[in-house]
Scaffold this motif. Structure first.
Motif, PDB file in Angstrom:
ATOM      1  N   ASP A 187       0.919  -1.168  -0.084  1.00 13.76           N
ATOM      2  CA  ASP A 187       0.048  -0.390  -0.207  1.00 13.76           C
ATOM      3  C   ASP A 187       0.880   1.096   0.231  1.00 13.76           C
ATOM      4  O   ASP A 187      -0.020   1.881  -0.619  1.00 13.76           O
ATOM      5  CB  ASP A 187      -1.055  -0.347   1.573  1.00 13.76           C
ATOM      6  N   GLU A 192      -1.881   3.487  -8.443  1.00 19.18           N
ATOM      7  CA  GLU A 192      -2.524   2.769  -9.296  1.00 19.18           C
ATOM      8  C   GLU A 192      -1.598   3.165 -10.776  1.00 19.18           C
ATOM      9  O   GLU A 192      -1.939   2.167 -11.833  1.00 19.18           O
ATOM     10  CB  GLU A 192      -4.014   3.271  -9.347  1.00 19.18           C
ATOM     11  N   PRO A 196      -2.623  -0.554 -11.867  1.00 19.69           N
ATOM     12  CA  PRO A 196      -3.223  -0.686 -11.829  1.00 19.69           C
ATOM     13  C   PRO A 196      -3.950  -1.721 -11.715  1.00 19.69           C
ATOM     14  O   PRO A 196      -5.250  -2.248 -10.580  1.00 19.69           O
ATOM     15  CB  PRO A 196      -3.872  -0.793 -13.573  1.00 19.69           C
ATOM     16  N   GLU A 197      -3.498  -2.679 -11.983  1.00 21.11           N
ATOM     17  CA  GLU A 197      -4.582  -4.460 -11.155  1.00 21.11           C
ATOM     18  C   GLU A 197      -4.060  -4.637  -9.942  1.00 21.11           C
ATOM     19  O   GLU A 197      -4.932  -4.806  -9.248  1.00 21.11           O
ATOM     20  CB  GLU A 197      -4.349  -5.522 -12.327  1.00 21.11           C
ATOM     21  N   THR A 199      -2.716  -2.913  -7.824  1.00 24.11           N
ATOM     22  CA  THR A 199      -4.002  -1.545  -6.931  1.00 24.11           C
ATOM     23  C   THR A 199      -5.835  -1.905  -5.905  1.00 24.11           C
ATOM     24  O   THR A 199      -5.892  -2.735  -5.226  1.00 24.11           O
ATOM     25  CB  THR A 199      -4.212   0.005  -7.442  1.00 24.11           C
ATOM     26  N   LYS A 200      -6.171  -2.890  -7.702  1.00 20.77           N
ATOM     27  CA  LYS A 200      -7.688  -3.502  -7.534  1.00 20.77           C
ATOM     28  C   LYS A 200      -7.344  -5.072  -6.252  1.00 20.77           C
ATOM     29  O   LYS A 200      -8.191  -5.008  -5.514  1.00 20.77           O
ATOM     30  CB  LYS A 200      -8.136  -4.129  -8.079  1.00 20.77           C
ATOM     31  N   ALA A 201      -6.058  -5.486  -6.154  1.00 21.52           N
ATOM     32  CA  ALA A 201      -6.533  -6.208  -5.599  1.00 21.52           C
ATOM     33  C   ALA A 201      -5.925  -6.102  -3.766  1.00 21.52           C
ATOM     34  O   ALA A 201      -6.497  -6.570  -3.447  1.00 21.52           O
ATOM     35  CB  ALA A 201      -5.040  -7.304  -5.722  1.00 21.52           C
ATOM     36  N   ARG A 203      -6.847  -3.222  -2.768  1.00 24.56           N
ATOM     37  CA  ARG A 203      -8.272  -2.932  -2.847  1.00 24.56           C
ATOM     38  C   ARG A 203      -9.522  -3.838  -1.832  1.00 24.56           C
ATOM     39  O   ARG A 203     -10.117  -3.317  -1.323  1.00 24.56           O
ATOM     40  CB  ARG A 203      -8.878  -1.233  -3.102  1.00 24.56           C
ATOM     41  N   ALA A 204      -8.368  -5.367  -2.932  1.00 22.23           N
ATOM     42  CA  ALA A 204     -10.171  -5.777  -2.900  1.00 22.23           C
ATOM     43  C   ALA A 204      -9.646  -6.805  -1.611  1.00 22.23           C
ATOM     44  O   ALA A 204     -10.629  -7.507  -0.976  1.00 22.23           O
ATOM     45  CB  ALA A 204      -9.930  -6.823  -4.377  1.00 22.23           C
TER      46      ALA A 204
END
Length: 236
Positions: A187, A192, A196-197, A199-201, A203-204
């Motif tokens: 983090d 992002e 980007p991908e 970052t999605k992981a 945030r999930a």
């Protein structure tokens, strides 16, 4: 008749017994058991003929009455530590092979030094073949060649996962701290725009430690995918 290598002759009880000299003070079984005890406590790196001799309260040279070399001892230790598979019954092939895989994982975790011994050939010692026999018996509906291929795939996957687990444990990595710290590190450095991908992981919550989650959840995920693929080659 094929002449067996020394370690296989010893493993299968086909090794000639000395007919001359004083009665042996030890036995092959005691030497193997002492080797396993040393490896369990100190790792395979701590194993030596002199260390095993100390464990038995004897001199290193006395071991060579029962074993020809350290390599032969390790081969026999692998068979003893691996042990015969536990009794396994299942309602269907899939649950059977899952049980076989979990049982093998438990065996490797009980003796993590096993993963540090390089594989130098196909299984041929008694307990190794008993594990193979158990897996083939559970792999119903597969052609013989396909059943063997599935077992090879499963055993490689289990060994890989067990090695990862052993590496983390040997590094004294606390699972909770490791996951929390790893997520915090990501983090702090991941942007992002560049990732980007990832970052999605993040945030999930992919890298967030869940104390209620099965620690082997990723192992189970991979195992299920292997069995999904295996199902496509079953003959019935």
């Amino acid at each position: 008749m094929t002449e067996l290598p020394g370690y296989l002759a010893a493993a299968w009880g086909k090794q000639g017994k000395p007919t001359r000299g004083p009665k042996p003070a030890l036995s092959l079984e005691r030497v193997i058991a002492a080797g396993v005890s040393v490896a369990d406590a100190e790792g395979i790196e701590g194993l030596s003929m002199s260390r095993v001799a100390t464990e038995l309260g004897t001199k290193p040279m006395s071991l060579y009455r029962y074993i020809s070399s350290k390599d032969e001892l390790i081969a026999l230790m692998l068979d003893r530590a691996g042990g015969p598979p536990p009794p396994m019954t299942a309602e269907d092939w899939r649950s059977g092979l899952e049980l076989w895989s979990r049982s093998y994982l438990a065996t490797l975790r009980a003796h993590p030094w096993i993963m540090r011994v390089p594989i130098t050939g196909p299984p041929a010692t008694p307990n190794q073949l008993r594990w193979m026999e158990a897996g083939l018996r559970l792999a119903t509906g597969f052609a013989p060649g396909d059943a063997m291929a599935v077992l090879l795939l499963l055993s490689g996957y289990v060994r890989s996962w067990a090695t990862l687990s052993a590496d983390l444990e040997s590094a004294n990595a606390d699972p909770e701290t490791m996951m929390v710290d790893y997520g915090a590190v990501l983090d702090a450095v991941v942007t992002e725009s560049e990732f980007p991908e990832l970052t999605k992981a993040i945030r999930a919550g992919v890298f967030t430690f869940d104390p209620d989650e099965d620690p082997d959840v990723d192992f189970v995920f991979g195992l299920e995918r292997i069995l999904d693929g295996a199902e496509s080659v079953r003959s019935d």
